[in-house]
Design an enzyme around this catalytic site. Sequence first.
Site, mmCIF file in Angstrom:
data_model
loop_
_atom_site.group_PDB
_atom_site.id
_atom_site.type_symbol
_atom_site.label_atom_id
_atom_site.label_comp_id
_atom_site.label_asym_id
_atom_site.label_seq_id
_atom_site.Cartn_x
_atom_site.Cartn_y
_atom_site.Cartn_z
ATOM 1 N N SER A 145 20.649 43.211 -10.405
ATOM 2 C CA SER A 145 19.369 43.240 -9.687
ATOM 3 C C SER A 145 18.385 42.290 -10.376
ATOM 4 O O SER A 145 17.591 41.610 -9.721
ATOM 5 C CB SER A 145 18.789 44.655 -9.682
ATOM 6 O OG SER A 145 19.671 45.536 -9.045
ATOM 7 N N LYS A 174 11.802 50.723 -16.485
ATOM 8 C CA LYS A 174 11.972 49.273 -16.317
ATOM 9 C C LYS A 174 10.867 48.614 -15.493
ATOM 10 O O LYS A 174 10.957 47.422 -15.198
ATOM 11 C CB LYS A 174 13.312 48.998 -15.627
ATOM 12 C CG LYS A 174 14.516 49.264 -16.506
ATOM 13 C CD LYS A 174 15.775 48.883 -15.741
ATOM 14 C CE LYS A 174 17.014 48.946 -16.610
ATOM 15 N NZ LYS A 174 18.229 48.691 -15.809
ATOM 16 N N HIS A 220 26.417 46.841 -6.274
ATOM 17 C CA HIS A 220 26.225 48.289 -6.136
ATOM 18 C C HIS A 220 27.041 48.817 -4.949
ATOM 19 O O HIS A 220 27.699 49.855 -5.043
ATOM 20 C CB HIS A 220 24.752 48.619 -5.868
ATOM 21 C CG HIS A 220 23.822 48.362 -7.023
ATOM 22 N ND1 HIS A 220 22.669 47.620 -6.896
ATOM 23 C CD2 HIS A 220 23.861 48.769 -8.312
ATOM 24 C CE1 HIS A 220 22.037 47.586 -8.065
ATOM 25 N NE2 HIS A 220 22.740 48.268 -8.941
ATOM 26 N N ARG A 250 30.458 45.854 -15.614
ATOM 27 C CA ARG A 250 30.673 44.447 -15.250
ATOM 28 C C ARG A 250 31.276 43.657 -16.396
ATOM 29 O O ARG A 250 32.230 42.946 -16.256
ATOM 30 C CB ARG A 250 29.345 43.789 -14.845
ATOM 31 C CG ARG A 250 28.851 44.224 -13.509
ATOM 32 C CD ARG A 250 27.375 43.978 -13.374
ATOM 33 N NE ARG A 250 26.610 44.856 -14.248
ATOM 34 C CZ ARG A 250 25.303 44.935 -14.263
ATOM 35 N NH1 ARG A 250 24.594 44.167 -13.469
ATOM 36 N NH2 ARG A 250 24.690 45.762 -15.071
HETATM 37 P P1 ADP Z 1 20.324 51.062 -14.319
HETATM 38 O O1 ADP Z 1 18.879 50.881 -14.595
HETATM 39 O O2 ADP Z 1 20.771 52.477 -14.380
HETATM 40 O O3 ADP Z 1 21.210 50.133 -15.088
HETATM 41 P P2 ADP Z 1 21.070 49.490 -12.033
HETATM 42 O O4 ADP Z 1 20.618 49.622 -10.627
HETATM 43 O O5 ADP Z 1 20.813 48.204 -12.705
HETATM 44 O O6 ADP Z 1 20.421 50.704 -12.790
HETATM 45 O O7 ADP Z 1 22.617 49.786 -12.123
HETATM 46 C C1 ADP Z 1 23.142 51.009 -11.714
HETATM 47 C C2 ADP Z 1 24.613 51.030 -12.046
HETATM 48 O O8 ADP Z 1 25.267 50.023 -11.283
HETATM 49 C C3 ADP Z 1 24.936 50.700 -13.506
HETATM 50 O O9 ADP Z 1 26.073 51.449 -13.880
HETATM 51 C C4 ADP Z 1 25.263 49.241 -13.472
HETATM 52 O O10 ADP Z 1 26.148 48.890 -14.528
HETATM 53 C C5 ADP Z 1 25.934 49.149 -12.136
HETATM 54 N N1 ADP Z 1 25.860 47.817 -11.568
HETATM 55 C C6 ADP Z 1 24.782 47.047 -11.370
HETATM 56 N N2 ADP Z 1 25.102 45.867 -10.821
HETATM 57 C C7 ADP Z 1 26.455 45.904 -10.672
HETATM 58 C C8 ADP Z 1 27.423 44.969 -10.184
HETATM 59 N N3 ADP Z 1 27.100 43.751 -9.780
HETATM 60 N N4 ADP Z 1 28.690 45.355 -10.175
HETATM 61 C C9 ADP Z 1 29.060 46.576 -10.627
HETATM 62 N N5 ADP Z 1 28.214 47.476 -11.111
HETATM 63 C C10 ADP Z 1 26.923 47.152 -11.133
#
Ligand code: ADP
Length: 232
Positions: free
Chosen positions: A192, A106, A82, A154
């Site tokens: 996450s 979630k 992130h 990703r």
């Molecule tokens: P959501 O529930 O909206 O998917 P996340 O916190 O899991 O929330 O992810 C928020 C955004 O960050 C999404 O666009 C996700 O694809 C991106 N994201 C999560 N982890 C990574 C990572 N390791 N590298 C790049 N982008 C990421």
Amino acid sequence: MLRPVLGSARVSRAGGRVLAIADFPKDDCFGETPETSTRDACATESPESGFNQRCNCAFLHDFLPVRRAIYPGSFDPVTNGHLDVIERARTLFDEVIVAVAINDQKQPLFTPDERLAMLRQAITIDAVRVAPMDGLLVEFAASEGAHAVVRGLRAISDFEFEFQMALMNRKLDPEIETIFLMPKEEYTYLSSRIVKEIARLGGDVSAFVPSLVAEALAKKFNPELGNVAAVI
Ligand code: ADP
């Protein structure tokens, strides 16, 4: 060569959007050129070189529209992936608002306040704001004056959902563009969900998350270590 005209500014527009403001010499912007500026680079128009010249004139910022993007997500918890996306977004936008989804389906591990606090501590670059978001993303973006939504991409597995969401958001508000950013290769396998799983099983997650998040995860899964609130 671009001939500097002291005290004059010219706004060029395309389709209602301001593209650039010209014509100030770098060191002579009403004497207001700051020594250091958090927003020290802005595109200026030059007949010869297009829109790529740079200046650091504080005065111009009164005219330039702020390019503001929303980076929405659960951030349960924030990972180095992130943070990588946030840094990349900041190179493209003047301001980035990290929007933490409050009503997340979630069933997050961390409370909204915990997620907000961890993000605020983990983000060390300027012009990034962390805010709770409840409701429709496009409405939140409009209320913040943002025209772009940033999402991280990703792997192919992210694509289908992200594609659907981007097109739906475009349908809801055609003014808002979704921009996908790829993190460093080493973060492409990071999520996450995986970090929580490793921490739940007692593994070391310090390579994947900021240290305060690693500590908060350890406490979440082992309350004997203390309260999460003590970390954040
Ligand atoms: P959501 O529930 O909206 O998917 P996340 O916190 O899991 O929330 O992810 C928020 C955004 O960050 C999404 O666009 C996700 O694809 C991106 N994201 C999560 N982890 C990574 C990572 N390791 N590298 C790049 N982008 C990421």
